[in-house]
Write a protein that holds these residues in place. Structure first.
Motif, PDB file in Angstrom:
ATOM      1  N   ALA A 179       0.860  -1.188   0.000  1.00 32.03           N
ATOM      2  CA  ALA A 179       0.000   0.000   0.000  1.00 32.03           C
ATOM      3  C   ALA A 179       0.893   1.234   0.000  1.00 32.03           C
ATOM      4  O   ALA A 179       1.619   1.482   0.967  1.00 32.03           O
ATOM      5  CB  ALA A 179      -0.904   0.000   1.229  1.00 32.03           C
ATOM      6  N   ARG A 180       0.872   1.976  -1.087  1.00 32.78           N
ATOM      7  CA  ARG A 180       1.710   3.169  -1.177  1.00 32.78           C
ATOM      8  C   ARG A 180       1.229   4.227  -0.186  1.00 32.78           C
ATOM      9  O   ARG A 180       0.028   4.497  -0.084  1.00 32.78           O
ATOM     10  CB  ARG A 180       1.679   3.736  -2.595  1.00 32.78           C
ATOM     11  CG  ARG A 180       2.378   2.876  -3.634  1.00 32.78           C
ATOM     12  CD  ARG A 180       2.272   3.528  -5.000  1.00 32.78           C
ATOM     13  NE  ARG A 180       2.927   4.826  -5.018  1.00 32.78           N
ATOM     14  CZ  ARG A 180       4.144   5.053  -5.537  1.00 32.78           C
ATOM     15  NH1 ARG A 180       4.816   4.053  -6.081  1.00 32.78           N
ATOM     16  NH2 ARG A 180       4.666   6.258  -5.517  1.00 32.78           N
ATOM     17  N   ARG A 181       2.179   4.817   0.509  1.00 34.29           N
ATOM     18  CA  ARG A 181       1.823   5.871   1.475  1.00 34.29           C
ATOM     19  C   ARG A 181       1.095   7.024   0.805  1.00 34.29           C
ATOM     20  O   ARG A 181       0.173   7.614   1.383  1.00 34.29           O
ATOM     21  CB  ARG A 181       3.079   6.380   2.186  1.00 34.29           C
ATOM     22  CG  ARG A 181       2.755   7.543   3.109  1.00 34.29           C
ATOM     23  CD  ARG A 181       3.930   8.053   3.854  1.00 34.29           C
ATOM     24  NE  ARG A 181       3.592   9.344   4.454  1.00 34.29           N
ATOM     25  CZ  ARG A 181       4.167   9.844   5.527  1.00 34.29           C
ATOM     26  NH1 ARG A 181       5.117   9.178   6.133  1.00 34.29           N
ATOM     27  NH2 ARG A 181       3.805  11.021   5.995  1.00 34.29           N
ATOM     28  N   ASP A 182       1.480   7.356  -0.414  1.00 39.93           N
ATOM     29  CA  ASP A 182       0.839   8.500  -1.073  1.00 39.93           C
ATOM     30  C   ASP A 182      -0.549   8.167  -1.609  1.00 39.93           C
ATOM     31  O   ASP A 182      -1.191   9.006  -2.242  1.00 39.93           O
ATOM     32  CB  ASP A 182       1.729   9.054  -2.182  1.00 39.93           C
ATOM     33  CG  ASP A 182       2.118   8.003  -3.218  1.00 39.93           C
ATOM     34  OD1 ASP A 182       1.519   6.907  -3.221  1.00 39.93           O
ATOM     35  OD2 ASP A 182       3.033   8.265  -4.021  1.00 39.93           O
ATOM     36  N   ASN A 183      -1.046   6.957  -1.344  1.00 41.43           N
ATOM     37  CA  ASN A 183      -2.383   6.581  -1.787  1.00 41.43           C
ATOM     38  C   ASN A 183      -3.228   6.036  -0.632  1.00 41.43           C
ATOM     39  O   ASN A 183      -4.247   5.386  -0.860  1.00 41.43           O
ATOM     40  CB  ASN A 183      -2.293   5.524  -2.896  1.00 41.43           C
ATOM     41  CG  ASN A 183      -3.521   5.520  -3.802  1.00 41.43           C
ATOM     42  OD1 ASN A 183      -4.341   6.433  -3.769  1.00 41.43           O
ATOM     43  ND2 ASN A 183      -3.660   4.476  -4.595  1.00 41.43           N
ATOM     44  N   LEU A 184      -2.809   6.324   0.609  1.00 38.91           N
ATOM     45  CA  LEU A 184      -3.525   5.779   1.762  1.00 38.91           C
ATOM     46  C   LEU A 184      -4.932   6.340   1.886  1.00 38.91           C
ATOM     47  O   LEU A 184      -5.848   5.649   2.357  1.00 38.91           O
ATOM     48  CB  LEU A 184      -2.737   6.049   3.048  1.00 38.91           C
ATOM     49  CG  LEU A 184      -1.391   5.327   3.173  1.00 38.91           C
ATOM     50  CD1 LEU A 184      -0.706   5.695   4.476  1.00 38.91           C
ATOM     51  CD2 LEU A 184      -1.572   3.811   3.078  1.00 38.91           C
ATOM     52  N   GLU A 185      -5.122   7.578   1.471  1.00 32.53           N
ATOM     53  CA  GLU A 185      -6.454   8.181   1.538  1.00 32.53           C
ATOM     54  C   GLU A 185      -7.181   8.085   0.201  1.00 32.53           C
ATOM     55  O   GLU A 185      -8.267   8.663   0.037  1.00 32.53           O
ATOM     56  CB  GLU A 185      -6.352   9.631   1.992  1.00 32.53           C
ATOM     57  CG  GLU A 185      -5.833   9.782   3.414  1.00 32.53           C
ATOM     58  CD  GLU A 185      -5.743  11.236   3.850  1.00 32.53           C
ATOM     59  OE1 GLU A 185      -6.801  11.886   3.956  1.00 32.53           O
ATOM     60  OE2 GLU A 185      -4.599  11.717   4.063  1.00 32.53           O
ATOM     61  N   GLY A 186      -6.579   7.337  -0.725  1.00 33.27           N
ATOM     62  CA  GLY A 186      -7.213   7.091  -2.010  1.00 33.27           C
ATOM     63  C   GLY A 186      -7.689   5.654  -2.074  1.00 33.27           C
ATOM     64  O   GLY A 186      -8.718   5.284  -1.506  1.00 33.27           O
TER      65      GLY A 186
END
Length: 318
Positions: A179-186
């Motif tokens: 899970a990419r950190r820059d997509n955690l809220e996506g």
């Protein structure tokens, strides 16, 4: 991406160090499903931990593992018999005439014989080796979560299928073991701030291009060559890897699965040719991470920022 890691597999280790309890129902169901023919991949280390446990609560799990091992041994022995006969027939033909079929049969039978002998040796082996604890996407590993205020160990598949999504997500998004950190809220908004876990590992593995490792450009017409590197923290230590998990249910089935969170790599990992790295959180943040507040994501990001920062040595993986 972290495509493989060497993780703690013995639930007793989690019990001793973290005061965790084992999710007996989930482990028992997992091994029962495997015995019934489900596509369940476990590590030898996790299986062996139950075989060694010798407790009343894990006896049924150990019996399921023993039965499955016996079936695998019998199947491999049948395969060996067939392939040895195939090899003998091919070599008999080749003594008088070289044919493509005989050459193919000789090659294929030889390869399958060696593969089956290796699998049989592993099933009979009682001395552990490092590869016994290594997981790959699609394999199950013990994951520590919080349930009803207790730290609990559950078996989860290393490739997360978000709850509420169709099973086809496994093939539509094959990279969901990370899970990419820059997509955690996506993409991961249903898990981030809601369902957090950790695995404990002391090494991870990455596919990299040889030319990146060696710091040279590809020549005209030269194809990229893949290699696998093992990264180990220095000094050696166990790392609490931040994960997200999901309990998926649908069509009468249920699946526990997880993904490791990844971020930009430290300089030594980037220099070795890889662009992502797992995140080891500090133990003092463990309970906060495992009990996330969806209304306070800033604190969760702060935990990811205040990570352990060991130096990762790398070498060619065995």
């Amino acid at each position: 991406m972290c495509y493989s890691a060497k993780v703690w597999q013995a639930y007793q280790d989690y019990v001793r160090r973290f005061g965790a309890v084992i999710g007996i129902r989930e482990f028992a169901q997992l091994y029962a499903d495997r015995q019934k023919g489900a596509k369940v991949k476990t590590t030898k280390a996790m299986d062996d931990a139950f075989l060694r446990a010798g407790t009343s609560e894990t006896r049924g799990i150990a019996q399921a593992i023993e039965a499955w091992n016996a079936e695998q041994i019998a199947e491999l022995e049948r395969l060996l018999f067939r392939q040895r006969r195939r090899l003998v027939d091919a070599e008999r033909t080749l003594r008088t005439k070289s044919t493509k079929k005989a050459l193919d049969d000789q090659r294929i039978a030889s390869n399958r014989i060696e593969w089956a002998k290796g699998k049989l040796a592993d099933l009979h082996r009682t001395v552990p080796v490092e590869r016994d604890s290594r997981i790959f996407p699609g394999m199950y590993a013990p994951v520590m979560v919080i349930e009803q205020g207790r730290r609990v160990i559950k078996p989860m598949r290393y490739q997360c299928r978000p709850a509420g999504k169709p099973a086809v997500y496994d093939t539509k998004y094959p990279g969901t073991y990370n899970a990419r950190r820059d997509n955690l809220e996506g993409f991961w908004k249903g898990q981030f701030g809601h369902t957090h876990g950790v695995i404990v590992c002391d090494a991870f593995y990455e596919n990299v291009s040889r030319h990146k490792v060696e710091g040279c450009a590809l020549a005209d017409g030269e194809a990229e060559e893949n290699m696998v590197l093992e990264f180990k923290p220095q000094p050696q230590q166990d790392m609490l890897i931040a994960c997200l998990y999901s309990h998926w249910q649908g069509d009468g089935e249920e699946l526990w699965s997880f993904a490791a969170i990844t971020d930009e790599p430290p300089p030594e990992v980037a220099a070795a040719g890889h662009d992502r790295c797992i995140i080891p959180i500090r133990e003092e943040h463990l309970d906060t991470w495992l009990n996330p507040d969806p209304n306070n994501l800033a604190d969760l990001y702060a935990i990811l920022d205040d990570r352990q920062r060991p130096y990762y040595e790398h070498r060619m993986a065995a």
